[in-house]
Each structure stands twice: as C-alpha cells, then as structure tokens.
Design a protein around this motif. Structure first.
Motif, PDB file in Angstrom:
ATOM      1  N   GLU A  60       0.652  -1.141  -0.046  1.00 17.65           N
ATOM      2  CA  GLU A  60       0.169  -0.401  -0.453  1.00 17.65           C
ATOM      3  C   GLU A  60       0.686   1.126   0.290  1.00 17.65           C
ATOM      4  O   GLU A  60       0.567   2.812  -0.255  1.00 17.65           O
ATOM      5  CB  GLU A  60      -0.500  -0.194   1.373  1.00 17.65           C
ATOM      6  N   ASN A  61       2.321   0.903   0.271  1.00 20.69           N
ATOM      7  CA  ASN A  61       3.008   2.821   0.344  1.00 20.69           C
ATOM      8  C   ASN A  61       4.018   2.689  -0.565  1.00 20.69           C
ATOM      9  O   ASN A  61       4.860   2.599  -1.637  1.00 20.69           O
ATOM     10  CB  ASN A  61       3.966   1.407   0.932  1.00 20.69           C
ATOM     11  N   PHE A  84       0.511  -2.764  -6.554  1.00 21.82           N
ATOM     12  CA  PHE A  84      -0.207  -1.178  -5.334  1.00 21.82           C
ATOM     13  C   PHE A  84      -2.126  -2.016  -4.997  1.00 21.82           C
ATOM     14  O   PHE A  84      -2.762  -2.326  -5.756  1.00 21.82           O
ATOM     15  CB  PHE A  84      -0.270   0.223  -5.585  1.00 21.82           C
ATOM     16  N   THR A  85      -1.822  -1.682  -3.744  1.00 23.41           N
ATOM     17  CA  THR A  85      -3.536  -1.570  -3.590  1.00 23.41           C
ATOM     18  C   THR A  85      -3.226  -0.409  -2.315  1.00 23.41           C
ATOM     19  O   THR A  85      -2.563   0.042  -1.797  1.00 23.41           O
ATOM     20  CB  THR A  85      -3.858  -3.015  -2.920  1.00 23.41           C
ATOM     21  N   SER A  86      -4.797  -0.261  -1.947  1.00 21.48           N
ATOM     22  CA  SER A  86      -5.057   0.435  -0.630  1.00 21.48           C
ATOM     23  C   SER A  86      -6.252  -0.432   0.211  1.00 21.48           C
ATOM     24  O   SER A  86      -6.599  -0.836  -0.227  1.00 21.48           O
ATOM     25  CB  SER A  86      -6.097   1.465  -1.378  1.00 21.48           C
ATOM     26  N   SER A  87      -6.101   0.268   1.465  1.00 18.19           N
ATOM     27  CA  SER A  87      -7.055  -0.118   2.930  1.00 18.19           C
ATOM     28  C   SER A  87      -7.903   0.073   3.007  1.00 18.19           C
ATOM     29  O   SER A  87      -9.192  -0.486   3.490  1.00 18.19           O
ATOM     30  CB  SER A  87      -6.163   0.824   4.363  1.00 18.19           C
ATOM     31  N   ARG A  88      -8.389   1.213   2.017  1.00 19.92           N
ATOM     32  CA  ARG A  88      -9.949   1.858   1.469  1.00 19.92           C
ATOM     33  C   ARG A  88     -10.456   0.621   0.952  1.00 19.92           C
ATOM     34  O   ARG A  88     -11.825  -0.313   0.713  1.00 19.92           O
ATOM     35  CB  ARG A  88     -10.333   2.847   0.165  1.00 19.92           C
ATOM     36  N   THR A  89      -9.442  -0.283  -0.525  1.00 17.31           N
ATOM     37  CA  THR A  89     -10.295  -1.030  -1.083  1.00 17.31           C
ATOM     38  C   THR A  89     -10.110  -2.147  -1.321  1.00 17.31           C
ATOM     39  O   THR A  89     -10.930  -3.196  -1.117  1.00 17.31           O
ATOM     40  CB  THR A  89      -9.560  -1.219  -3.267  1.00 17.31           C
ATOM     41  N   TRP A 121      -2.411  -1.770  -9.845  1.00 18.42           N
ATOM     42  CA  TRP A 121      -2.880  -1.712  -9.202  1.00 18.42           C
ATOM     43  C   TRP A 121      -3.930  -2.476  -9.174  1.00 18.42           C
ATOM     44  O   TRP A 121      -4.831  -3.616 -10.478  1.00 18.42           O
ATOM     45  CB  TRP A 121      -3.755  -0.485  -9.616  1.00 18.42           C
TER      46      TRP A 121
END
Length: 125
Positions: A60-61, A84-89, A121
């Motif tokens: 996520e960084n 990449f990913t996010s904690s929202r997704t 992503w």
C-alpha cells in the motif's frame, strides 16, 4: 517452494494468513512477516530482496516504493514489479482477508503484466 519460483511478496502490512491462503491455491507467495530476517527491514532492502527474486511486491506504500523503483531504474538495477493496493479497496483485517485473497488469486491466475510494465494496481475480483 524455492525462492526462485516466488511470484509475489506481501509487504509487512499484510497478514501471513493471506499468503497461506494463496499458497493453498497453488501460488508461490510469501508474506514479509513470515521471514524473521526481513522484519523491520527498510523499504529499499525489501524492494531489492524482491527484485533479486524477480517477483512482484504487493504494498500500500506507494509514496515510498515509487521513488525506490525510479532510483533502481536510473541505476539500471534489478527491478521488482510493484502491485499497489489501498486499505480503502481492501480493508486490512485478519478476519476479512477473503476479498484480498480473491483479487490476488485472480491477478496471479491472469499473470502479472509483462515487461516493460513494472507497476500495477490490484482491482476487486
């Protein structure tokens, strides 16, 4: 699993349960936290470790790993693919790893993008 066959390294924010679930589905995946010698290692060393094994790194960084990737490119050094990913997704929770595991399983089955693409992503499955 030999390290040469490693497909994906999960950065330290991800549960080893996700790596275990993906290995159970036949994927060569390791969570950074499963490697005691890699705990609390600086990001540039994590990137170099993944690059030496020619695997992708899930993180996520974005703000720290993109500059590391650019410096490696400028130096003609080995490159790790960055997923990449996010904690929202994919909210991080040991109880809710299913959506992340499903998305990674689909991504791994499709196959990482071919070079020159070295960044991707993760999308919901």
């Amino acid at each position: 699993m030999t390290e040469q066959a490693l497909q994906l390294l999960l950065d330290e924010m991800f549960s080893p349960m996700a790596a275990e679930a993906l290995r159970a589905q036949g994927h060569a995946v390791v969570a950074l936290v499963e490697r005691p010698e890699m705990r609390a290692v600086p990001d540039d060393e994590v990137f170099a470790w993944a690059a030496a094994r020619r695997c992708w790194l899930l993180t996520e960084n974005v703000k720290d790993f993109q500059p590391i990737k650019l410096r490696a490119l400028q130096a003609n050094a080995s490159i790790a693919g960055l997923l990449f990913t996010s904690s929202r997704t994919f909210p991080r929770s040991r109880q809710q790893i299913g959506p992340l595991v499903d998305a990674l399983d689909a991504w791994l089955k499709t196959g990482p993008p071919e070079p020159p693409i070295i960044e991707d992503w993760l999308q919901s499955a």
